[in-house]
Design an enzyme around this catalytic site. Structure first.
Site, PDB file in Angstrom:
ATOM      1  CE  LYS A 109      -3.838  -0.699   2.447  1.00 18.11           C
ATOM      2  NZ  LYS A 109      -4.439  -0.910   3.785  1.00 18.11           N
ATOM      3  NE  ARG A 159      -5.382   3.322   3.625  1.00 21.74           N
ATOM      4  CZ  ARG A 159      -5.407   3.497   2.306  1.00 21.74           C
ATOM      5  NH1 ARG A 159      -4.741   4.524   1.752  1.00 21.74           N
ATOM      6  NH2 ARG A 159      -6.034   2.650   1.534  1.00 21.74           N
ATOM      7  N   GLY A 192      -6.050 -10.026   8.330  1.00 20.28           N
ATOM      8  CA  GLY A 192      -5.579 -10.415   9.658  1.00 20.28           C
ATOM      9  C   GLY A 192      -4.846  -9.277  10.322  1.00 20.28           C
ATOM     10  CG  MET A 240      -5.249  -2.470  13.650  1.00 18.14           C
ATOM     11  SD  MET A 240      -4.468  -1.077  14.429  1.00 18.14           S
ATOM     12  CE  MET A 240      -4.726   0.181  13.187  1.00 18.14           C
ATOM     13  NE  ARG A 277      -5.965  -4.470  -3.604  1.00 22.55           N
ATOM     14  CZ  ARG A 277      -6.463  -4.755  -2.415  1.00 22.55           C
ATOM     15  NH1 ARG A 277      -5.684  -5.165  -1.451  1.00 22.55           N
ATOM     16  NH2 ARG A 277      -7.754  -4.663  -2.190  1.00 22.55           N
ATOM     17  CG  HIS A 295      -6.905 -47.180  -9.265  1.00 23.68           C
ATOM     18  ND1 HIS A 295      -8.247 -47.096  -9.543  1.00 23.68           N
ATOM     19  CD2 HIS A 295      -6.336 -47.799 -10.328  1.00 23.68           C
ATOM     20  CE1 HIS A 295      -8.487 -47.655 -10.717  1.00 23.68           C
ATOM     21  NE2 HIS A 295      -7.337 -48.088 -11.213  1.00 23.68           N
ATOM     22  NE  ARG A 312      -1.357 -45.355 -17.495  1.00 30.07           N
ATOM     23  CZ  ARG A 312      -1.618 -44.173 -16.926  1.00 30.07           C
ATOM     24  NH1 ARG A 312      -1.144 -43.892 -15.749  1.00 30.07           N
ATOM     25  NH2 ARG A 312      -2.374 -43.297 -17.545  1.00 30.07           N
ATOM     26  CD  GLU A 320       8.830 -48.110 -12.600  1.00 30.74           C
ATOM     27  OE1 GLU A 320       7.845 -47.500 -12.171  1.00 30.74           O
ATOM     28  OE2 GLU A 320       8.772 -48.951 -13.503  1.00 30.74           O
ATOM     29  CB  SER A 364      10.341 -42.932 -19.355  1.00 31.05           C
ATOM     30  OG  SER A 364       9.217 -42.211 -18.921  1.00 31.05           O
ATOM     31  CB  THR A 395       8.693 -39.270 -10.472  1.00 27.66           C
ATOM     32  OG1 THR A 395       7.586 -38.825 -11.253  1.00 27.66           O
ATOM     33  CG2 THR A 395       9.991 -38.897 -11.135  1.00 27.66           C
ATOM     34  CB  CYS A 427       6.025 -41.199 -17.885  1.00 30.55           C
ATOM     35  SG  CYS A 427       6.670 -42.680 -17.106  1.00 30.55           S
ATOM     36  CE1 TYR A 465       8.813 -38.310 -22.284  1.00 29.53           C
ATOM     37  CE2 TYR A 465      10.900 -38.448 -23.474  1.00 29.53           C
ATOM     38  CZ  TYR A 465       9.866 -39.060 -22.773  1.00 29.53           C
ATOM     39  OH  TYR A 465       9.885 -40.402 -22.564  1.00 29.53           O
TER      40      TYR A 465
HETATM   41  P1  ADP Z   1      -7.866  -2.358   3.427  1.00 30.80           P
HETATM   42  O1  ADP Z   1      -6.438  -2.755   3.323  1.00 30.80           O
HETATM   43  O2  ADP Z   1      -8.666  -3.231   4.312  1.00 30.80           O
HETATM   44  O3  ADP Z   1      -8.476  -2.105   2.082  1.00 30.80           O
HETATM   45  P2  ADP Z   1      -7.511   0.458   3.665  1.00 30.80           P
HETATM   46  O4  ADP Z   1      -6.400   0.995   4.470  1.00 30.80           O
HETATM   47  O5  ADP Z   1      -7.304   0.446   2.209  1.00 30.80           O
HETATM   48  O6  ADP Z   1      -7.877  -0.962   4.214  1.00 30.80           O
HETATM   49  O7  ADP Z   1      -8.757   1.359   4.033  1.00 30.80           O
HETATM   50  C1  ADP Z   1     -10.056   0.987   4.306  1.00 30.80           C
HETATM   51  C2  ADP Z   1     -11.000   1.982   3.674  1.00 30.80           C
HETATM   52  O8  ADP Z   1     -10.760   3.297   4.162  1.00 30.80           O
HETATM   53  C3  ADP Z   1     -10.824   2.053   2.171  1.00 30.80           C
HETATM   54  O9  ADP Z   1     -12.081   2.168   1.573  1.00 30.80           O
HETATM   55  C4  ADP Z   1     -10.031   3.300   1.984  1.00 30.80           C
HETATM   56  O10 ADP Z   1     -10.245   3.864   0.724  1.00 30.80           O
HETATM   57  C5  ADP Z   1     -10.530   4.180   3.098  1.00 30.80           C
HETATM   58  N1  ADP Z   1      -9.525   5.168   3.498  1.00 30.80           N
HETATM   59  C6  ADP Z   1      -8.287   4.890   3.941  1.00 30.80           C
HETATM   60  N2  ADP Z   1      -7.602   6.039   4.182  1.00 30.80           N
HETATM   61  C7  ADP Z   1      -8.426   7.042   3.857  1.00 30.80           C
HETATM   62  C8  ADP Z   1      -8.291   8.478   3.856  1.00 30.80           C
HETATM   63  N3  ADP Z   1      -7.151   9.067   4.208  1.00 30.80           N
HETATM   64  N4  ADP Z   1      -9.348   9.204   3.465  1.00 30.80           N
HETATM   65  C9  ADP Z   1     -10.496   8.603   3.092  1.00 30.80           C
HETATM   66  N5  ADP Z   1     -10.682   7.284   3.065  1.00 30.80           N
HETATM   67  C10 ADP Z   1      -9.663   6.506   3.450  1.00 30.80           C
HETATM   68 MG    MG Z   2      -7.819  -0.993   0.721  1.00 32.38          MG
HETATM   69 MG    MG Z   3       5.832 -47.707 -11.873  1.00 40.19          MG
END
Ligand code: ADP
Ligand code: MG
Ligand code: MG
Length: 873
Positions: free
Chosen positions: A24, A94, A103, A105, A338, A456, A562, A745, A764, A767, A831, A851
């Site tokens: 990010k 963020r 997972g 924050m 991304r 099998h 086979r 083999e 051949s 494996t 094979c 191959y």
């Molecule tokens: P995640 O990784 O779960 O997508 P994000 O950090 O991208 O979390 O953010 C969660 C939401 O908050 C997203 O919709 C993002 O666009 C929004 N957001 C994050 N930072 C800002 C900001 N500075 N202003 C407005 N919206 C934000």
């Molecule tokens: Mg996001």
């Molecule tokens: Mg065999």
């Protein structure tokens, strides 16, 4: 000494700094650099997170100063300050690691609000409701993710408020209601934590940053990393970014979008937005978002600006992008970009389109499609929506991909019967055996309770391109009583079930399946693939039909045919059994002679399909008792047919029983004791070849001797094969070239590969057996313990699925070297099941095999894997 740089202002980093700044953060910097409207901010590095945790949750020297310095820079740039009476700065905090990782924050928005700044926000926006709504959201997020107050507490409070005020949805709450809610929330925090919600923005920021660092080691994150093989020492970055508000009224909004369709790959924007909303509202599902195309009419200026940005980002990143944006009172801001995840069809479409658009070259296109994705394209798929709603009753191993729907049957014969009536069936068994072949061929899919990825059922199903869930230990199959159970659910013969062979899931009832459809893109893409690969790709095919599929998918020959599968057909099994129970050579010869024309015809048909491409035929391999009946009633019937006494036949069958059949009387050990088997098979192969040669059809037979471990085995058997073949060729006065080679083999064969190569014209690698014998793991029983080996981290991967480079691979390497030392033009291939596994294919490329051979449906996967291996190495 200059302090290490822990903090980067947006624009100081680049997209190549993902490891240091997290995905990010790196992309926020990159977008800033290319002039896109990104709310300013800064990123604290992933290294800092690791240091913080190593130091026992303390800041390394200089970090605090760097954070303060960057905050000051941000304040100056924005003309806003934390706690300012006129222009209070608000930020989001963020998390973001190098790899996308649920997972970590959750994001905290609106940080910097307190009892005073909220009043300024209201005054400035002239919108009292917006002010209190932002403040209560902030306290809720902060209380939950930073201070660790259970989020139900807040939800309960808002619910109570709604009941009290007679409000149906959140938006029915008035400014005053929300103001009261802020007080309720503060009280919850005080009651739960014994401390007050912090009013000082700097304290808020420090607490939020620490919480992000902490979250790297929360249980959720650790589990996720373990499950996905993500290293634990990467750390997460922290992004502190100026807030922009999509919830400021009807000229504000927020959305997520892809630059092309992630579902089909079509070059058209794809996404959703919500007016007057903030952050996660779009994905939270509280209100239904609008399609992005609607924005064109609603806010054309924003829409056009967005389209320009999509284009700019694609040209810059040279790939399809997945983006987050927000507009505040008609001004657009980019918050994230991304690489977009996509379906297999979309991956292909985007790769081909981007080459045509001149955005990427063919090499890049070839590297961009995952070999595993190709699999999705070749098999029927379950309708995703229906699958989500269906009743999942068990999960087994994803043994052979694709979706299958049918009525349950428990016997191969029933499968054949029902299929004749035009019914769709799923064959359910504790495990399958070679006798079940015909039933398996007519069933839509196969479900077994026992056996691993190379059992099998799994091997045969993959060969047939048929959906199979194997080793489903959660079910118990009662074949005689014709039902199976999954926990407390009982499924009877005739009940409908659905299998997802790509995930191993088993559902009750019918889920619609969508046919595999190969678009024109597939052909174009595979042509590029072939331009880069060095390895040949052949197929394992036993029938003319499999051979046709193999050819269609681009196989350059058959690497393993086979012959035993040809013995199981109803019309032949009798003669096979006669041959096996024969008391003397004469009877055995007679039985074999009735098989000869069948076997010869099989080869004629396969050779005809393969049009002059090489076909490697393996001589009979399995222990003979596999062909014999086990039920008394079946034995009785056979005895009658053969004119034998029941007891007599039963004794013969018992005498054939082996303690350890996979290491018993099989492979080359069969023709060593019964030369007439080899004689019949050699004649069938060579006579078929001669017949076609006379018709002007080119034939390239390669006769392969299985399970050798001793050079003299090869010497003896090759001598017999050559003698029979040459005599036939001479007698018919044709020009026919054939080769004689061996399977490798048995570990001993690897060690003496130089001696074997003196006789064998090709190797051949089988494996499956080589892995079994090198580890001493019985392939058919490994399902009982291998999963635990993986769970406990003793082995990283199932060695029957992905070739074990360290052990088995070393033996293979050795055999290649020693074999080529004796015979420099020795043809070498593989094979085993590994021939269709991308990581194993890469290994075969690296050690210089000629191959790989795999089941027909995996041929395209192997071709792509081979090309990627060549480009990577
Ligand atoms: P995640 O990784 O779960 O997508 P994000 O950090 O991208 O979390 O953010 C969660 C939401 O908050 C997203 O919709 C993002 O666009 C929004 N957001 C994050 N930072 C800002 C900001 N500075 N202003 C407005 N919206 C934000
Ligand atoms: Mg996001
Ligand atoms: Mg065999």
């Amino acid at each position: 000494m200059v302090d290490k740089q822990y903090v980067y202002f947006f624009g100081e980093g680049t997209r190549d700094m993902k490891k240091l700044l997290g995905g990010k953060g790196a992309n926020l910097s990159e977008m800033t650099n290319i002039g896109l409207p990104v709310p300013p901010g800064f990123t604290i590095t992933t290294e800092t997170c690791i240091l913080f945790n190593e130091l026992g949750k303390k800041y390394p020297d200089g970090l605090e100063e760097q954070i303060d310095g960057n905050l000051k820079k941000l304040e100056d740039k924005m003309g806003m300050r934390f706690n300012d009476k006129e222009n209070p700065l608000l930020v989001s905090v963020r998390s973001g690691a190098a790899v996308s990782m649920p997972g970590m924050m959750d994001t905290v928005l609106n940080l910097g609000l307190n009892d005073e700044t909220v009043m300024t926000l209201i005054q400035k926006s002239g919108n009292e409701r917006f002010g209190w709504d932002s403040y209560r959201r902030f306290i809720q997020m902060f209380g939950d993710v930073v201070m660790g107050v259970a989020h139900e507490k807040f939800e309960h409070a808002i619910h109570a408020k709604k009941t009290e005020k007679n409000a149906k949805v959140d938006t029915d709450l008035t400014a005053n209601d929300l103001k009261e809610l802020v007080d309720d929330y503060k009280k919850i925090i005080k009651d739960e934590k014994g401390t007050s919600f912090p009013q000082d923005p700097k304290t808020q920021l420090k607490m939020a940053i620490d919480a992000v660092f902490d979250s790297w080691n929360n249980k959720r994150a650790i589990t996720y990393r373990n499950l996905n093989g993500i290293p634990h020492d990467l750390g997460t970055g922290v992004n502190v970014q100026t807030m922009v508000f999509g919830n400021m009224g009807n000229h504000s909004g927020t959305g997520v979008a892809f630059s092309r369709s992630p579902s089909t790959g079509e070059n058209k924007e794809y996404g959703e937005y919500l007016i007057n909303a903030q952050g996660e509202d779009v994905v939270a599902g509280t209100r239904t978002p609008q399609s992005i195309s609607k924005l064109k009419d609603e806010m054309p200026a924003i829409y056009n600006q967005l389209m320009d940005i999509f284009k700019k980002l694609e040209i810059h990143y040279k790939d399809m992008q997945d983006m987050e944006f927000t507009f505040q009172e008609g001004r657009l801001f980019m918050l994230q970009t991304r690489t977009g995840k996509r379906t297999a069809a979309a991956a292909l479409q985007v790769a081909v389109d981007m080459v045509n658009e001149g955005l990427i070259d063919k090499k890049t296109a070839v590297m961009r499609v995952e070999p595993a994705q190709i699999d999705q394209l070749l098999h029927k798929q379950l309708d995703k929506k229906a699958q989500g709603m269906a009743q999942l009753i068990a999960k087994g191993l994803p043994a052979s991909p694709g979706g299958a729907v049918g009525m349950v049957v428990f016997h191969a014969d029933d499968a054949v019967e029902e299929a004749k009536k035009g019914k769709k069936v799923i064959l359910v068994r504790t495990e399958t055996s070679p006798e079940d072949i015909e039933g398996m061929a007519t069933a839509q899919g196969i479900l077994t309770a026992r056996g691993g990825m190379t059992s099998h059922a799994a091997v045969v199903a993959r060969g047939m391109g048929k959906s199979c869930v194997a080793g489903c230990e959660e079910i118990r199959v009662f074949e005689r009583k014709e039902y199976f159970t999954a926990k407390d659910i009982k499924v009877n013969k005739g009940d409908w079930i659905t299998l997802d062979g790509s995930t191993g899931q088993v559902y009750l009832g019918q889920i619609p399946v969508v046919d595999a459809e190969l678009s024109g893109n597939f052909g174009i893409f595979m042509k590029w693939v072939d331009e880069f690969r060095k390895l040949g790709v052949r197929a394992n095919a036993d029938t003319p039909k499999d051979s046709e599929v193999a050819l269609k998918f681009g196989a350059a020959g058959i690497g393993l045919c086979r012959t035993e599968h040809m013995f199981f057909e109803a019309s032949r099994i009798k003669a096979v059994r006669k041959m096996i129970v024969a008391r003397n050579e004469k009877d055995r010869r007679d039985a074999l002679m009735t098989l000869l024309p069948f076997q010869k015809q099989d080869f004629i048909e396969i050779f005809e399909v393969m049009q002059g491409l090489p076909v490697t035929i393996r001589l009979l391999d399995p222990p003979l008792h596999e062909f014999l009946p086990t039920d008394d009633s079946d034995i009785e019937e056979l005895a009658k047919e053969l004119g034998l006494e029941f007891d007599e036949l039963k004794n013969t069958i018992n005498s054939l029983h082996e303690i350890n059949p996979m290491m018993g009387h099989r492979g080359c050990r069969l023709p060593i004791t019964y030369p007439e088997i080899l004689e019949m098979q050699t004649r069938a192969i060579i006579e078929a070849s001669i017949e076609l040669t006379k018709k002007g059809i080119i034939v390239k037979p390669e006769i392969m001797i299985p399970v050798v471990g001793i050079a003299n085995e090869v010497k003896l058997l090759k001598g017999q094969i050559v003698e029979i073949s040459d005599e036939l060729i001479k007698k018919n006065n044709v020009k026919l070239e054939y080769k004689v080679g061996t399977m490798i083999e048995v570990p001993r064969a690897c060690l003496i590969a130089d001696e074997i190569a003196a006789e064998a014209e090709f190797f051949s690698f089988g494996t499956n057996d080589l892995t079994q014998l090198t580890f001493g793991f019985s392939r058919d029983d490994s399902g009982k313990f291998l999963p635990e080996y993986i769970n406990k981290g003793i082995l990283e991967k199932d060695p029957f699925a992905t070739l074990d480079r360290e052990g088995v691979g070393e033996l293979v390497k050795l055999a290649v070297q020693r074999g080529r030392k004796t015979r420099s033009n020795l043809k070498i291939g593989i094979c085993g099941e590994h021939g269709g596994d991308p990581a194993s294919v890469e290994f075969c490329h690296i050690i210089g095999m000629d191959y790989v051979s795999c089941s027909p449906f995996r041929v395209p996967i192997a071709r792509l894997a081979a090309a990627q291996a060549a480009l990577r190495n």
